[in-house]
Design a protein around this motif. Structure first.
Motif, short mmCIF file in Angstrom:
data_model
loop_
_atom_site.label_atom_id
_atom_site.label_comp_id
_atom_site.label_asym_id
_atom_site.label_seq_id
_atom_site.Cartn_x
_atom_site.Cartn_y
_atom_site.Cartn_z
N TYR A 9 0.77 -1.18 0.16
CA TYR A 9 0.13 0.00 -0.14
C TYR A 9 0.96 1.40 -0.11
N SER A 13 0.80 4.01 -2.93
CA SER A 13 0.31 5.56 -2.58
C SER A 13 1.58 6.60 -3.14
N VAL A 61 -2.61 6.41 4.67
CA VAL A 61 -2.96 5.04 4.27
C VAL A 61 -3.01 4.24 5.63
N PHE A 64 -6.84 4.57 6.28
CA PHE A 64 -7.68 3.93 5.49
C PHE A 64 -7.62 2.49 5.79
N SER A 128 -11.52 8.43 2.86
CA SER A 128 -10.32 8.47 3.34
C SER A 128 -9.35 8.08 2.06
N PHE A 129 -9.55 7.30 1.07
CA PHE A 129 -8.97 7.20 -0.04
C PHE A 129 -8.36 8.52 -0.67
N TYR A 130 -9.29 9.34 -0.89
CA TYR A 130 -9.25 10.67 -1.35
C TYR A 130 -8.01 11.33 -0.47
N ILE A 132 -5.52 10.18 1.06
CA ILE A 132 -4.36 9.69 0.57
C ILE A 132 -3.83 10.30 -0.65
#
Lengths: 220, 200
Positions: A9, A13, A61, A64, A128-130, A132
Motif C-alpha cells: 500500500y 501511494s 494510508v 484507510f 479516506s482514499f481521497y 491519501i
C-alpha cells in the motif's frame, strides 16, 4: 502478511503521489506551449514531495487500513450478536425458554449501534482514499474527525451497555434479586460475550483513526 | 537607455504614517493567532463546565444511599451504589475524568498563551478522546442498569427495583444524565481541538 500488505500500500501511494505531481507539471507545460522540458519538470516536481507530505500520505494510508479493520470488527460483532439464539427446556414445567438478542433492549441497541458504525465506516472509505491522494485537504479531514468522534461515542456506548448486561447475566445481583441467566443459557452467554470483544476492539481502532487524522491535520 | 529614473516613482508618505498614528491592518498571522486564542479561551471554559458536570455525576451517585423504613421477608431494604458493581465503576470513572480535566487545565492555559504551539493541543486532543471513551462507557453502562431498574425485564425475570426505591432511582438517573452532559462537553472539546490544530 500484514507487513507485506502495508508495504504494498505504501508503494502504491508513493507512486500515485509522484505520478500525480509529474502529471500536474506536464499539464503546466502543455499550457505554456512549446516548453519541452518534461523530464526536467518531473525532476523539479518530485522534490516538491517534502518529508512532511510523505508523512501525511503514510498516515492517510494507515487511516484507510484502520478504517477497514474497524468496519470488520463492528460488522462481526453485530452479526455475532444478531444471530444468537438459544432454546432451553425447563424441566419441572416442561416448557421451552428462548433467549434472543431482541429479548433485551440493550442488546438490540448494541446491534443497531454496531450496524450504523459499520455502514458509516464503509461509506467513509472513499473520502479516506481521497485523503491519501491529496495531502492538502484539511477541511474534509476535520469533517471526517467530527463524524468519527460521534461514531466512537456510539460504538462505545453500545459496547459498554451490552457489557453491563453481560456482566449481570454472568454474575447476577443478590441485592436486586436479579438471577444470573448464564447458568441456563450457556452458548447464548458465550456468543454475546465474544461479540463484545469485536466491538471494543473497533472502538480502540476508532481512537487510533481519530489520532491519525489529528496528526495529518496538524502537519504543515 | 536609462530607465531607472522613469521606473522609480516617488510616493510621499502620508502625514499620519509620519506621526505614527496610521491604523495598521492586522496581518493574517495576527488574525489567525487571535482566532486560536479565542478557541483556547472557549476550550478552557468548556473544560470548567465538564469538571462541574463530572463531579456532580460522581457525587450524586456516591451519595445515593437509601434505606426503607419497613422490611419484608423477601426484599432487600437498603440500596446503595456499591450494591451494583456497574455503579461502582461509574463513580470511579467519573472521579478519574474529573481529576484528568482538572490536571488538563494548565495545558489549556498554555494553548491560550501560545496559540501557535501544536504539541499541547495535540496532547490534549489525544487525551480528550480517551477521556470521552471512558466517560461514554461509564455513562452507558450505568444507563443500562438504570433502565433495567426502572423497567425490569420479563424475559429474564428481572424485576424493576425502582418500585421500592424511588429516591435511589431518581438520584442515580440524575447522575447518569450528568455524565451524558460531560460526554457532550468532551465531544465539543475534541472538535474544538481538531479545528484549532488546522494551520490554515
Amino acid at each position: 502478511m500484514c507487513i507485506s500488505f502495508t508495504l504494498l500500500y505504501l508503494a502504491t501511494s508513493f507512486s500515485q503521489n509522484y505520478s500525480k505531481f509529474w502529471r500536474f507539471s506536464k499539464k503546466e507545460t502543455q499550457i505554456t506551449k512549446g516548453m519541452k522540458t518534461g523530464p526536467l519538470e518531473s525532476g523539479e516536481s518530485s522534490s516538491d514531495a517534502t518529508p512532511a507530505k510523505l508523512m501525511i500520505s503514510v498516515v492517510a494510508v494507515l487511516d484507510f487500513m484502520l478504517r477497514i479493520l474497524a468496519a470488520a470488527g463492528t460488522l462481526g460483532s453485530a452479526m455475532a450478536m444478531g444471530t444468537t439464539e438459544e432454546t432451553v427446556p425447563l424441566f419441572p414445567q416442561s416448557i421451552l425458554l428462548n433467549a434472543e438478542y431482541s429479548d433485551l433492549p440493550m442488546f438490540t441497541f448494541f446491534v443497531i449501534a454496531n450496524s450504523v458504525a459499520c455502514a458509516y465506516l464503509v461509506l467513509s472509505l472513499p473520502l479516506s482514499f481521497y485523503h491519501i491522494i491529496s495531502s492538502a485537504a484539511k477541511s474534509s479531514r476535520i469533517i471526517l474527525v467530527v463524524f468519527d468522534t460521534v461514531m466512537l461515542a456510539l460504538v462505545t456506548a453500545g459496547a459498554s451497555t451490552a457489557a453491563a448486561i453481560v456482566y449481570l447475566a454472568h454474575k447476577g445481583n443478590a441485592n436486586a434479586n436479579w438471577f444470573a441467566i448464564c447458568q441456563q443459557f450457556n452458548s447464548f452467554c458465550e456468543r454475546t460475550s465474544g461479540s463484545l470483544i469485536g466491538s471494543f476492539a473497533a472502538a480502540f481502532v476508532l481512537i487510533l483513526i481519530i489520532i491519525t487524522s489529528a496528526i495529518a491535520i496538524s502537519h504543515r | 537607455m536609462k530607465s531607472d529614473d522613469h521606473a522609480a516613482i516617488d510616493v510621499p508618505e502620508s502625514s499620519a504614517v509620519a506621526k505614527g498614528k496610521a491604523p495598521l491592518i492586522a496581518t493574517p498571522r495576527e488574525q489567525k493567532s487571535r482566532f486560536k486564542k479565542g478557541l483556547g479561551i472557549f476550550d478552557f471554559l468548556l473544560r470548567l463546565g465538564a469538571i462541574i458536570a463530572a463531579l456532580a455525576a460522581a457525587a450524586t451517585m456516591g451519595t445515593s444511599d437509601e434505606t426503607l423504613p419497613f422490611f419484608t421477608q423477601f426484599f432487600q431494604f437498603e440500596a446503595s451504589y456499591d450494591d451494583l458493581p456497574t455503579f461502582m465503576f461509574f463513580v470511579i470513572a467519573m472521579a478519574l475524568i474529573a481529576g484528568y480535566l482538572v490536571l488538563s487545565l494548565p495545558f489549556s492555559i498554555v494553548t491560550i498563551v501560545r496559540p501557535h504551539a501544536v504539541a499541547p493541543r495535540l496532547l490534549l486532543f489525544i487525551l480528550d478522546t480517551v477521556a470521552l471513551t471512558l466517560t461514554t462507557a461509564a455513562g452507558a453502562a450505568a444507563a443500562a442498569i438504570v433502565y433495567l431498574a426502572h423497567n425490569g425485564n420479563p424475559n429474564t425475570n428481572w424485576l424493576a427495583i425502582c418500585q421500592q426505591f424511588g429516591d435511589f432511582c431518581q438520584k442515580v438517573s440524575g447522575a447518569v444524565v450528568a455524565s451524558f452532559v460531560t460526554v457532550v462537553v468532551l465531544m465539543s472539546l475534541v472538535l474544538l481541538s481538531g479545528v484549532a490544530l488546522k494551520k490554515h
